[in-house]
Motif scaffolding. Structure first.
Motif, PDB file in Angstrom:
ATOM      1  N   ALA A  70      -8.193  14.177   3.482  1.00 14.89           N
ATOM      2  CA  ALA A  70      -7.171  14.843   2.671  1.00 14.89           C
ATOM      3  C   ALA A  70      -6.082  13.869   2.227  1.00 14.89           C
ATOM      4  O   ALA A  70      -5.134  14.268   1.553  1.00 14.89           O
ATOM      5  CB  ALA A  70      -6.545  15.986   3.464  1.00 14.89           C
ATOM      6  N   ALA A  71      -6.230  12.597   2.614  1.00 16.25           N
ATOM      7  CA  ALA A  71      -5.226  11.597   2.263  1.00 16.25           C
ATOM      8  C   ALA A  71      -5.708  10.714   1.103  1.00 16.25           C
ATOM      9  O   ALA A  71      -6.918  10.504   0.939  1.00 16.25           O
ATOM     10  CB  ALA A  71      -4.906  10.720   3.463  1.00 16.25           C
ATOM     11  N   THR A  72      -4.766  10.214   0.328  1.00 14.94           N
ATOM     12  CA  THR A  72      -5.075   9.238  -0.723  1.00 14.94           C
ATOM     13  C   THR A  72      -4.309   7.968  -0.396  1.00 14.94           C
ATOM     14  O   THR A  72      -3.092   7.986  -0.192  1.00 14.94           O
ATOM     15  CB  THR A  72      -4.655   9.754  -2.108  1.00 14.94           C
ATOM     16  N   ILE A  73      -5.036   6.863  -0.307  1.00 16.24           N
ATOM     17  CA  ILE A  73      -4.440   5.578   0.058  1.00 16.24           C
ATOM     18  C   ILE A  73      -4.691   4.569  -1.059  1.00 16.24           C
ATOM     19  O   ILE A  73      -5.818   4.377  -1.498  1.00 16.24           O
ATOM     20  CB  ILE A  73      -5.044   5.049   1.379  1.00 16.24           C
ATOM     21  N   GLN A  74      -3.636   3.952  -1.527  1.00 11.90           N
ATOM     22  CA  GLN A  74      -3.727   2.951  -2.593  1.00 11.90           C
ATOM     23  C   GLN A  74      -3.310   1.601  -2.031  1.00 11.90           C
ATOM     24  O   GLN A  74      -2.235   1.463  -1.432  1.00 11.90           O
ATOM     25  CB  GLN A  74      -2.813   3.333  -3.760  1.00 11.90           C
ATOM     26  N   ILE A  75      -4.177   0.591  -2.166  1.00 13.76           N
ATOM     27  CA  ILE A  75      -3.948  -0.711  -1.566  1.00 13.76           C
ATOM     28  C   ILE A  75      -3.949  -1.797  -2.637  1.00 13.76           C
ATOM     29  O   ILE A  75      -4.801  -1.813  -3.521  1.00 13.76           O
ATOM     30  CB  ILE A  75      -5.029  -1.029  -0.522  1.00 13.76           C
ATOM     31  N   LYS A 106       3.230  14.219   0.391  1.00 15.00           N
ATOM     32  CA  LYS A 106       4.299  13.257   0.596  1.00 15.00           C
ATOM     33  C   LYS A 106       3.739  11.839   0.554  1.00 15.00           C
ATOM     34  O   LYS A 106       2.750  11.538   1.224  1.00 15.00           O
ATOM     35  CB  LYS A 106       4.985  13.502   1.939  1.00 15.00           C
ATOM     36  N   THR A 107       4.352  10.974  -0.246  1.00 12.51           N
ATOM     37  CA  THR A 107       3.900   9.594  -0.387  1.00 12.51           C
ATOM     38  C   THR A 107       4.809   8.654   0.397  1.00 12.51           C
ATOM     39  O   THR A 107       6.034   8.738   0.319  1.00 12.51           O
ATOM     40  CB  THR A 107       3.890   9.169  -1.868  1.00 12.51           C
ATOM     41  N   GLU A 108       4.192   7.764   1.178  1.00 12.14           N
ATOM     42  CA  GLU A 108       4.913   6.785   1.986  1.00 12.14           C
ATOM     43  C   GLU A 108       4.404   5.388   1.658  1.00 12.14           C
ATOM     44  O   GLU A 108       3.293   5.214   1.169  1.00 12.14           O
ATOM     45  CB  GLU A 108       4.708   7.061   3.484  1.00 12.14           C
ATOM     46  N   ALA A 110       0.847  -1.192   0.000  1.00 13.46           N
ATOM     47  CA  ALA A 110       0.000   0.000   0.000  1.00 13.46           C
ATOM     48  C   ALA A 110       0.879   1.237   0.000  1.00 13.46           C
ATOM     49  O   ALA A 110       2.036   1.194   0.438  1.00 13.46           O
ATOM     50  CB  ALA A 110      -0.930   0.009   1.208  1.00 13.46           C
ATOM     51  N   THR A 111       0.332   2.310  -0.499  1.00 11.67           N
ATOM     52  CA  THR A 111       0.981   3.615  -0.383  1.00 11.67           C
ATOM     53  C   THR A 111      -0.061   4.613   0.088  1.00 11.67           C
ATOM     54  O   THR A 111      -1.267   4.427  -0.112  1.00 11.67           O
ATOM     55  CB  THR A 111       1.561   4.101  -1.729  1.00 11.67           C
ATOM     56  N   TYR A 112       0.401   5.652   0.755  1.00  9.48           N
ATOM     57  CA  TYR A 112      -0.511   6.722   1.129  1.00  9.48           C
ATOM     58  C   TYR A 112       0.170   8.057   0.894  1.00  9.48           C
ATOM     59  O   TYR A 112       1.377   8.208   1.048  1.00  9.48           O
ATOM     60  CB  TYR A 112      -0.971   6.586   2.585  1.00  9.48           C
ATOM     61  N   THR A 113      -0.634   9.006   0.488  1.00 11.44           N
ATOM     62  CA  THR A 113      -0.133  10.353   0.216  1.00 11.44           C
ATOM     63  C   THR A 113      -0.871  11.336   1.113  1.00 11.44           C
ATOM     64  O   THR A 113      -2.105  11.372   1.127  1.00 11.44           O
ATOM     65  CB  THR A 113      -0.338  10.730  -1.256  1.00 11.44           C
ATOM     66  N   TYR A 114      -0.102  12.096   1.872  1.00  5.66           N
ATOM     67  CA  TYR A 114      -0.681  13.085   2.776  1.00  5.66           C
ATOM     68  C   TYR A 114       0.206  14.315   2.764  1.00  5.66           C
ATOM     69  O   TYR A 114       1.422  14.212   2.911  1.00  5.66           O
ATOM     70  CB  TYR A 114      -0.792  12.511   4.191  1.00  5.66           C
ATOM     71  N   LYS A 115      -0.397  15.459   2.551  1.00  5.79           N
ATOM     72  CA  LYS A 115       0.318  16.727   2.460  1.00  5.79           C
ATOM     73  C   LYS A 115       1.424  16.654   1.409  1.00  5.79           C
ATOM     74  O   LYS A 115       2.534  17.154   1.603  1.00  5.79           O
ATOM     75  CB  LYS A 115       0.898  17.126   3.821  1.00  5.79           C
ATOM     76  N   ASN A 118      -3.010   4.874  10.739  1.00  7.16           N
ATOM     77  CA  ASN A 118      -2.266   5.098  11.971  1.00  7.16           C
ATOM     78  C   ASN A 118      -1.036   5.958  11.738  1.00  7.16           C
ATOM     79  O   ASN A 118      -0.694   6.831  12.551  1.00  7.16           O
ATOM     80  CB  ASN A 118      -1.846   3.759  12.584  1.00  7.16           C
ATOM     81  N   LYS A 119      -0.343   5.711  10.634  1.00  6.86           N
ATOM     82  CA  LYS A 119       0.870   6.478  10.351  1.00  6.86           C
ATOM     83  C   LYS A 119       0.542   7.937  10.050  1.00  6.86           C
ATOM     84  O   LYS A 119       1.282   8.839  10.451  1.00  6.86           O
ATOM     85  CB  LYS A 119       1.629   5.835   9.188  1.00  6.86           C
ATOM     86  N   ILE A 120      -0.556   8.156   9.360  1.00 10.31           N
ATOM     87  CA  ILE A 120      -0.956   9.530   9.067  1.00 10.31           C
ATOM     88  C   ILE A 120      -1.255  10.278  10.371  1.00 10.31           C
ATOM     89  O   ILE A 120      -0.772  11.394  10.600  1.00 10.31           O
ATOM     90  CB  ILE A 120      -2.186   9.563   8.138  1.00 10.31           C
TER      91      ILE A 120
END
Length: 291
Positions: free
Chosen positions: A281-286, A74-76, A67-72, A114-116
């Protein structure tokens, strides 16, 4: 696939009711049971290619991204290892062939959420000392012995410490952003013996007084005001601080619990709305996980 959103019904729990499964599996859900998940996409990307149809992964796949998530901006990444260790130790899901059970999409999503929120807490300057960690563990699990907690729930000590610390940080963030304090769930009065149900005792009188707060004037042992919910519930009852029955104590408890439940619901709604604003405001790709 189009963006999906989910808004589960909120509920409230006292700290003691949360239990280790909540702490180990989804720290955030210890405080938000229902949230807007934000914008997320399931499958349909390069992420899903190596996991489609699989139920286990080899040791060499543990650091693959699921999975990846993008917040503000920044993608993690969230790896297989991250998702597994959010719920258990690696050894706990290792089979006889040396492979590991592939985590599901909910696990990956919980890690991202949780990380966000952990980042939000860090941005707010929230930290949790070792002393605070121990106090919080005692509050929600009844023990501050991290080694014993880890052993009981199949975690490593580092995992147990990390997830409890993260949960404590979320609790502090909630206290910081919510104007409504749910307080502490009241303890019910101790039931008397079967053959003593109607006996009036000083214990029950003191119990009632302990709940009344500013509705009671302890200096004169009488009501301080008559416009509160306790007075309304007990006005037709004959009792004193030195003599009350179990039934009368139950009446007072019912009022106290109702007040707690209302405050807890308001606090939960306030917290959920706050978290919704963050996660929307986050985008999460799983990745597509499992067969």
């Amino acid at each position: 696939m189009a963006n999906k959103q989910s808004d589960e019904g909120a509920r409230t729990s006292s700290p003691r009711q949360l239990g280790m499964p909540v702490v180990a599996a989804a720290v955030v859900v210890a405080l938000i049971v229902g949230v807007l998940l934000g914008h997320f996409v399931l499958g349909g990307s390069a992420l899903s290619a190596s996991f489609s149809g699989k139920t286990t992964v080899a040791e060499g796949d543990l650091d693959q991204v699921i999975a990846t998530y993008t917040y503000k901006g920044k993608t993690e990444n969230v790896t297989v290892r991250d998702a597994i260790e959010s719920q258990s130790s690696l050894d706990a899901v290792k089979d006889d062939d040396g492979n590991y059970t592939l985590p599901n999409a909910d696990s990956a999503l919980a890690v991202a959420r949780n990380k966000i929120l952990a980042q939000v807490a860090a941005d707010e300057g929230i930290t949790v000392s070792d002393d605070e960690l121990g106090t919080y563990a005692e509050q929600i699990l009844g023990s501050s012995d991290i080694s014993s907690i880890a052993s009981q729930y199949g975690l490593t000590e580092d995992q147990a410490k990390q997830t409890i610390r993260q949960s404590a940080a979320m609790y502090k963030l909630k206290q910081q952003v919510c104007s409504t304090d749910a307080g502490t769930m009241p303890d019910a009065p101790t039931a008397p013996a079967e053959d003593n149900q109607d006996a009036a005792t000083a214990e029950y009188g003191a119990y009632i007084v302990g709940l009344l707060g500013d509705e009671w004037d302890s200096s004169s042992n009488t009501w301080a005001r008559t416009d509160g919910p306790y007075y309304e519930a007990l006005k037709d009852e004959t009792w004193t601080p030195d003599s009350a029955t179990y039934a009368q104590a139950q009446i007072a408890y019912s009022v106290a619990y109702q007040q707690y439940a209302q405050a807890a619901s308001s606090s939960s709604n306030e917290w959920t709305n706050y978290v919704n604003g963050i996660l929307s405001a986050a985008t999460i790709q799983i990745a597509t996980l499992g067969a």
